[in-house]
Design an enzyme around this catalytic site. Structure first.
Site, short mmCIF file in Angstrom:
data_model
loop_
_atom_site.label_atom_id
_atom_site.label_comp_id
_atom_site.label_asym_id
_atom_site.label_seq_id
_atom_site.Cartn_x
_atom_site.Cartn_y
_atom_site.Cartn_z
N SER A 1 0.26 110.38 21.81
CA SER A 1 -0.77 110.67 21.94
C SER A 1 -1.35 109.53 23.42
O SER A 1 -0.09 108.71 23.84
CB SER A 1 -1.57 109.63 20.90
OG SER A 1 -0.99 108.56 21.12
N THR B 1 5.17 105.32 23.87
CA THR B 1 3.95 103.96 23.48
C THR B 1 3.72 102.94 23.13
O THR B 1 3.51 101.89 23.34
CB THR B 1 2.38 105.21 22.76
OG1 THR B 1 1.94 106.20 24.07
CG2 THR B 1 2.09 103.92 23.08
N CYS B 2 4.64 103.02 21.91
CA CYS B 2 4.37 101.44 21.01
C CYS B 2 5.27 101.13 21.80
O CYS B 2 5.32 99.53 21.69
CB CYS B 2 5.91 102.11 19.59
SG CYS B 2 6.47 100.53 18.80
N HIS C 1 10.00 78.98 -2.88
CA HIS C 1 8.43 77.48 -2.34
C HIS C 1 9.00 76.80 -2.01
O HIS C 1 10.49 76.10 -1.29
CB HIS C 1 7.96 77.31 -4.28
CG HIS C 1 7.00 75.75 -3.34
ND1 HIS C 1 5.93 76.31 -3.50
CD2 HIS C 1 7.12 74.63 -3.59
CE1 HIS C 1 5.52 74.82 -3.66
NE2 HIS C 1 5.95 74.18 -3.86
N GLY D 1 -15.26 100.04 19.86
CA GLY D 1 -14.17 100.38 18.97
C GLY D 1 -13.57 99.08 18.32
O GLY D 1 -12.97 97.89 18.84
N LYS E 1 1.55 92.83 21.11
CA LYS E 1 2.50 91.46 19.80
C LYS E 1 2.44 90.43 20.64
O LYS E 1 2.23 89.47 20.41
CB LYS E 1 2.94 92.09 18.89
CG LYS E 1 2.86 93.49 17.98
CD LYS E 1 1.51 93.72 18.02
CE LYS E 1 0.86 94.55 17.66
NZ LYS E 1 -0.22 95.98 17.45
N GLY F 1 -8.97 97.15 18.97
CA GLY F 1 -10.63 96.74 19.18
C GLY F 1 -11.09 95.18 18.95
O GLY F 1 -10.31 94.39 19.58
N ASP G 1 2.17 111.22 16.59
CA ASP G 1 0.88 111.03 16.41
C ASP G 1 0.22 112.49 16.81
O ASP G 1 -0.94 112.32 16.78
CB ASP G 1 0.66 109.75 17.88
CG ASP G 1 0.67 108.25 17.56
OD1 ASP G 1 1.66 107.91 16.44
OD2 ASP G 1 0.48 108.07 18.70
#
Length: 462
Positions: free
Chosen positions: A145, A46-47, A439, A179, A56, A184, A306
């Site tokens: 899942s 799935t990922c 920085h 959701g 993403k 969501g 999962d």
């Protein structure tokens, strides 16, 4: 693949080739074990194919759209002419394909035997695929899942899950998202950036309800500012659809209409009809129950990812896979602490956290034993350059270690690595304050927050 396999006996047989399954396979092979990895779809699960990576990619396209839309404010003359979804999908698929090719090469180089087919557990040490039984001294269940729905809420037509949403060839004019959790709010962020009118419906009192309440409230403020609508604390009652759109009704009687309804109510464990119960494995609402070492208590059967109750995150399954492989190989490995697994929601603004929320810390240590500090990103140079707002919230035990780090703002997900080390190593603010942060980076906002918590705030107003 399957027809070229000379043996059906292995040290480890893994059912499922997603993040948990392939991580188990790679680490076990590295430790000298013979491994069979059974996957009915594509290694990566799935990922890689339907979750983390494609969403993403869409979120990056959405970020580019927003930056183009706002470019004039920083003197860059650019114009957003629209979103070409077929082309966005080509870009997204290109990312997936390159990663998939790399993963296939990696699995092959480790001499992992990949068996293409849908497997089923048929004894305590056998998995059957297309009539062939594969025997393992150890069996690892990693079946992953699926996109869940609610009882009575049928998926089809204009009522879709994230699987269909990822492959839309157009941007909907309007969408209702059922959701307000991770999936969501991420899709809400993408579609709003692409120009859609978005409404989130969440039955609980807050968006991202598993996060610290301060982050939830900040995300709600940010979404109001972006024009993303949401309705909280009112549960879904029903939906009707026709050729022109959907109408959603809530328990209060409120109704919302849009082109589409995205059902994003979480993911369910993919364990049905796979033979787990028949072998005596303890199940709870479809999840596989395991001990702290991820053993099922039946034979040498383990479970990861999962299907194990807890956070449904790819990196959790990945780490669990490594952990199981190392245990099987006889290595001494520290158990995984669930609360110390980093969590990132990649919406705009990003939400990232590790460790305990303020509420959970008070439950664990007592109401008067917790100290918190919020450091506003407004004083951070890089955040000003990026034009983002947000804060870092630290949760510590009074006179003790930091037990939670919670952040909201553009790109704060990139700060979760150091935050995870701080929480996992039970660092005191005084341990972190002397560390030098480059920085100008957003990372130095973390440093400033710890300076303040250690009692020596550098940029705070007295």
């Amino acid at each position: 693949m399957a027809d070229a396999i000379a043996t059906t006996k292995f040290d480890i047989v893994i059912l499922g080739g997603g993040s948990g399954g392939y991580a188990t396979a790679l680490r076990a092979a590295q430790l000298g074990k013979s491994v069979a990895l059974i996957e009915g779809d594509k290694v990566g699960g799935t990922c890689l194919h339907y979750g983390c990576i494609p969403t993403k990619a869409l979120l990056h396209a959405a970020e580019v759209a927003d930056e183009t839309r706002e470019a004039d404010s920083i003197g860059v003359l650019a114009q957003l002419n629209g979103i070409d979804m077929p082309k966005v999908n080509v870009y997204k698929q290109g990312v997936i394909s390159r990663l998939y090719k790399g993963l296939q090469g990696l699995v092959a180089s480790r001499k992992v035997t990949v068996i293409n087919g849908w497997g089923r557990l048929v004894s305590q040490n056998e998995v059957e695929v297309d009539g062939v039984r594969y025997t393992g001294e150890h069996i690892v269940l990693a079946t992953g899942s699926y996109s869940r729905s609610l009882p009575g809420l049928e998926i089809g037509g204009r009522v879709i899950t994230s699987d269909a949403a990822l492959n839309l060839e157009y941007v909907p004019n309007s969408a209702i998202i059922l959701g307000g959790g991770v999936i969501g709010v991420e899709f809400a962020s993408v579609w709003k950036s692409f120009g859609a009118d978005v409404t989130i419906v969440e039955g609980l009192p807050h968006l991202v309800p598993n996060e610290d309440e301060a982050l939830s409230k900040a995300l709600e403020r940010a979404y109001r500012k972006r024009g993303i609508k949401f309705n909280l604390g009112d549960r879904f009652s029903g939906v009707v659809q026709n050729d022109s759109g959907v109408t959603v009704t809530l328990e209060s009687g409120k109704t919302f209409s849009a082109d589409l309804l995205l059902v994003a109510v979480g993911r369910g464990p993919r364990t049905q009809d796979l033979g787990f119960e028949a072998q005596g494995i303890t199940m709870d609402r479809g999840f596989v129950i395991v001990d702290d070492n991820l053993r099922t208590g039946v034979g040498n059967i383990w479970a990861v990812g999962d299907i194990v109750p807890g956070l449904q995150l790819a990196h959790r399954g990945f780490q669990q896979g490594i952990y199981v492989a190392e245990q099987i190989a006889g290595l001494s490995t520290a158990p995984i602490i669930e609360s110390n697994i980093p969590r990132v929601t990649y919406c705009n603004p990003e939400v990232a956290s590790v460790g305990l929320t303020e509420a959970k810390a008070k439950e664990a240590y007592g109401e008067g034993s917790i100290e918190t500090l919020e450091y506003n990103l407004g004083g951070n140079g890089k955040s000003q350059i990026l034009g983002t707002q947000g804060f870092i919230k630290l949760v510590r035990v009074t006179d003790g270690p930091v037990v939670g780090v919670h952040m909201i703002g553009a790109r704060v997900g990139e700060l979760i690595g150091e935050s995870q080390l701080i929480v996992s190593w039970e660092a005191f603010p005084e341990d972190v304050a002397p560390l030098i942060h480059a920085h100008p980076t957003q990372n130095e906002a973390l440093g400033e927050a710890f300076l303040a918590l250690a009692g020596k705030p550098l940029h705070a107003h007295n």
